[in-house]
Design a protein around this motif. Structure first.
Motif, PDB file in Angstrom:
ATOM      1  N   ARG A  20       0.835  -1.204   0.000  1.00 51.49           N
ATOM      2  CA  ARG A  20       0.000   0.000   0.000  1.00 51.49           C
ATOM      3  C   ARG A  20       0.876   1.263   0.000  1.00 51.49           C
ATOM      4  O   ARG A  20       0.562   2.245  -0.673  1.00 51.49           O
ATOM      5  CB  ARG A  20      -0.937  -0.007   1.209  1.00 51.49           C
ATOM      6  CG  ARG A  20      -2.003  -1.090   1.158  1.00 51.49           C
ATOM      7  CD  ARG A  20      -2.730  -1.192   2.485  1.00 51.49           C
ATOM      8  NE  ARG A  20      -3.533   0.010   2.755  1.00 51.49           N
ATOM      9  CZ  ARG A  20      -4.073   0.272   3.954  1.00 51.49           C
ATOM     10  NH1 ARG A  20      -3.854  -0.549   4.981  1.00 51.49           N
ATOM     11  NH2 ARG A  20      -4.791   1.372   4.107  1.00 51.49           N
ATOM     12  N   LEU A  24       0.874   4.199  -2.929  1.00 51.06           N
ATOM     13  CA  LEU A  24       0.643   5.616  -2.648  1.00 51.06           C
ATOM     14  C   LEU A  24       1.801   6.477  -3.143  1.00 51.06           C
ATOM     15  O   LEU A  24       1.592   7.551  -3.716  1.00 51.06           O
ATOM     16  CB  LEU A  24       0.431   5.821  -1.142  1.00 51.06           C
ATOM     17  CG  LEU A  24      -0.922   5.366  -0.600  1.00 51.06           C
ATOM     18  CD1 LEU A  24      -0.891   5.279   0.918  1.00 51.06           C
ATOM     19  CD2 LEU A  24      -2.028   6.326  -1.044  1.00 51.06           C
ATOM     20  N   LEU A  38      -2.903   8.272   6.277  1.00 50.54           N
ATOM     21  CA  LEU A  38      -3.583   7.581   5.187  1.00 50.54           C
ATOM     22  C   LEU A  38      -3.835   6.110   5.502  1.00 50.54           C
ATOM     23  O   LEU A  38      -4.885   5.557   5.169  1.00 50.54           O
ATOM     24  CB  LEU A  38      -2.754   7.698   3.907  1.00 50.54           C
ATOM     25  CG  LEU A  38      -2.677   9.097   3.283  1.00 50.54           C
ATOM     26  CD1 LEU A  38      -1.587   9.142   2.231  1.00 50.54           C
ATOM     27  CD2 LEU A  38      -4.018   9.490   2.674  1.00 50.54           C
ATOM     28  N   LEU A  39      -2.859   5.482   6.149  1.00 47.50           N
ATOM     29  CA  LEU A  39      -2.950   4.042   6.426  1.00 47.50           C
ATOM     30  C   LEU A  39      -3.648   3.752   7.751  1.00 47.50           C
ATOM     31  O   LEU A  39      -3.903   2.586   8.071  1.00 47.50           O
ATOM     32  CB  LEU A  39      -1.548   3.427   6.445  1.00 47.50           C
ATOM     33  CG  LEU A  39      -0.761   3.520   5.134  1.00 47.50           C
ATOM     34  CD1 LEU A  39       0.676   3.084   5.334  1.00 47.50           C
ATOM     35  CD2 LEU A  39      -1.429   2.689   4.036  1.00 47.50           C
ATOM     36  N   ASP A 100      -7.185   3.790  -0.960  1.00 47.99           N
ATOM     37  CA  ASP A 100      -6.107   4.596  -0.375  1.00 47.99           C
ATOM     38  C   ASP A 100      -5.869   5.858  -1.193  1.00 47.99           C
ATOM     39  O   ASP A 100      -5.698   6.955  -0.654  1.00 47.99           O
ATOM     40  CB  ASP A 100      -4.815   3.785  -0.302  1.00 47.99           C
ATOM     41  CG  ASP A 100      -4.852   2.706   0.781  1.00 47.99           C
ATOM     42  OD1 ASP A 100      -5.728   2.775   1.659  1.00 47.99           O
ATOM     43  OD2 ASP A 100      -3.984   1.811   0.732  1.00 47.99           O
ATOM     44  N   LYS A 103      -7.939   8.916  -0.628  1.00 52.23           N
ATOM     45  CA  LYS A 103      -7.684   9.717   0.563  1.00 52.23           C
ATOM     46  C   LYS A 103      -6.619  10.783   0.329  1.00 52.23           C
ATOM     47  O   LYS A 103      -6.399  11.643   1.194  1.00 52.23           O
ATOM     48  CB  LYS A 103      -7.230   8.813   1.721  1.00 52.23           C
ATOM     49  CG  LYS A 103      -8.245   7.764   2.142  1.00 52.23           C
ATOM     50  CD  LYS A 103      -7.659   6.894   3.258  1.00 52.23           C
ATOM     51  CE  LYS A 103      -8.596   5.771   3.662  1.00 52.23           C
ATOM     52  NZ  LYS A 103      -7.993   4.905   4.714  1.00 52.23           N
TER      53      LYS A 103
END
Length: 318
Positions: A20, A24, A38-39, A100, A103
């Motif tokens: 992830r 990003l 974000l995570l 993700d 966001k």
């Protein structure tokens, strides 16, 4: 057992959070703190994942003040890795990556708000300086003319500030790197360039010790920052170091003046420069000055000095 870097890389990829993170960072450079938001994970935990990816050579870390910004490592190394990831990505993973990415607008908004606050707090000072010389549009036309006679290649903007030079010329460069000592200014530039969709690499560093290797730039711009230098000769020498053979340095600053109050009101260390002194610094740095242009029309005269790198000089980056 013999070390296998490939195994280290594959192990680094074998974690959902790290995949992830890479997804990003393919979209934009982010700080560790922004990734944590974000995570929805703790910053120490995200930092551990980042360290594993960095150790495997998948990403690069760069410190800016108290923040650490992250970017995907050099494309020659990581492109095959992403070919593998893209080829094997399933629908469920794609959905997570997309969620993700959705966001990221939150991060962009937070950056823009912080940049606006910083700009508002300094706008009065910047406007006061601008009122003393010819219009910025005229200066920018002269800069464009000074750089338009050959390709920009690898562009480095020293003292990038709000990123204006990269905003103007970054699209025409093979790559664009902005360097500034102020982490606040870099965040302002990052917001502007991200919104404009201009690819760039922004790095914190000093004009006297650039975080770049010898011969790694084809065009270097020092725009309205040399008057802050304690040693202009050293700054020009450092710019000359990073220029490749036949590369160009363009210095844009004030001609010598007597506005002594600028030392206290705006922290100017040097009250402009005369052509003879600038030519001497260019020669000492292996540069041949081939263009000088004075833009009069205000209390201060803006001057453009351009030099060509005549020979290679060898020293490693700071």
């Amino acid at each position: 057992m013999e070390a296998l870097p490939l195994a280290d890389l594959l192990q680094a990829l074998a974690d959902p959070t790290r995949l992830r993170i890479l997804a990003l960072l393919r979209r934009m450079e982010l700080s560790v703190g922004e990734l944590a938001v974000l995570l929805e994970q703790s910053q120490p935990r995200v930092s551990r994942h980042v360290r594993i990816l960095a150790d495997a050579g998948a990403l690069e870390r760069r410190k800016e003040g108290s923040w650490v910004f992250l970017r995907i490592a050099d494309g020659d190394r990581t492109a095959p890795m992403f070919d593998l990831i893209d080829g094997w990505t399933d629908a469920a993973t794609t959905a997570v990556f997309s969620r993700d990415a959705g966001k990221l607008d939150q991060i962009r908004t937070e950056r823009a708000e912080a940049a606006s606050r910083y700009f508002a707090s300094h706008a009065e000072v910047w406007d006061q300086i601008r009122s003393l010389h010819v219009a910025e549009s005229e200066v920018e036309r002269a800069i464009d003319s000074a750089l338009s006679d050959q390709p920009l290649g690898r562009l480095v903007d020293i003292g990038t500030g709000t990123g204006r030079m990269i905003e103007l010329f970054g699209r025409d460069a093979l790559q664009a790197i902005g360097i500034d000592r102020s982490s606040e200014m870099l965040r302002l530039a990052r917001v502007k360039l991200e919104a404009a969709g201009i690819p760039s690499s922004l790095r914190q560093g000093d004009m006297n010790a650039l975080p770049l290797d010898d011969g790694s730039a084809d065009t270097v711009i020092i725009h309205q920052v040399l008057h802050y230098a304690h040693s202009p000769a050293a700054a020009i020498s450092e710019a000359g170091r990073v220029l490749a053979r036949d590369g160009r340095l363009l210095v844009v600053d004030f001609a010598a003046h007597e506005r002594e109050e600028l030392r206290t009101t705006d922290e100017h260390i040097r009250l402009g420069f005369d052509d003879e002194a600038m030519a001497g610094w260019f020669r000492a740095s292996g540069l041949t000055m081939d263009r000088v242009e004075h833009l009069e029309g205000g209390e201060l005269t803006v001057t453009l000095w351009r030099g060509l790198k005549a020979a290679e000089r060898r020293r490693r980056a700071a």
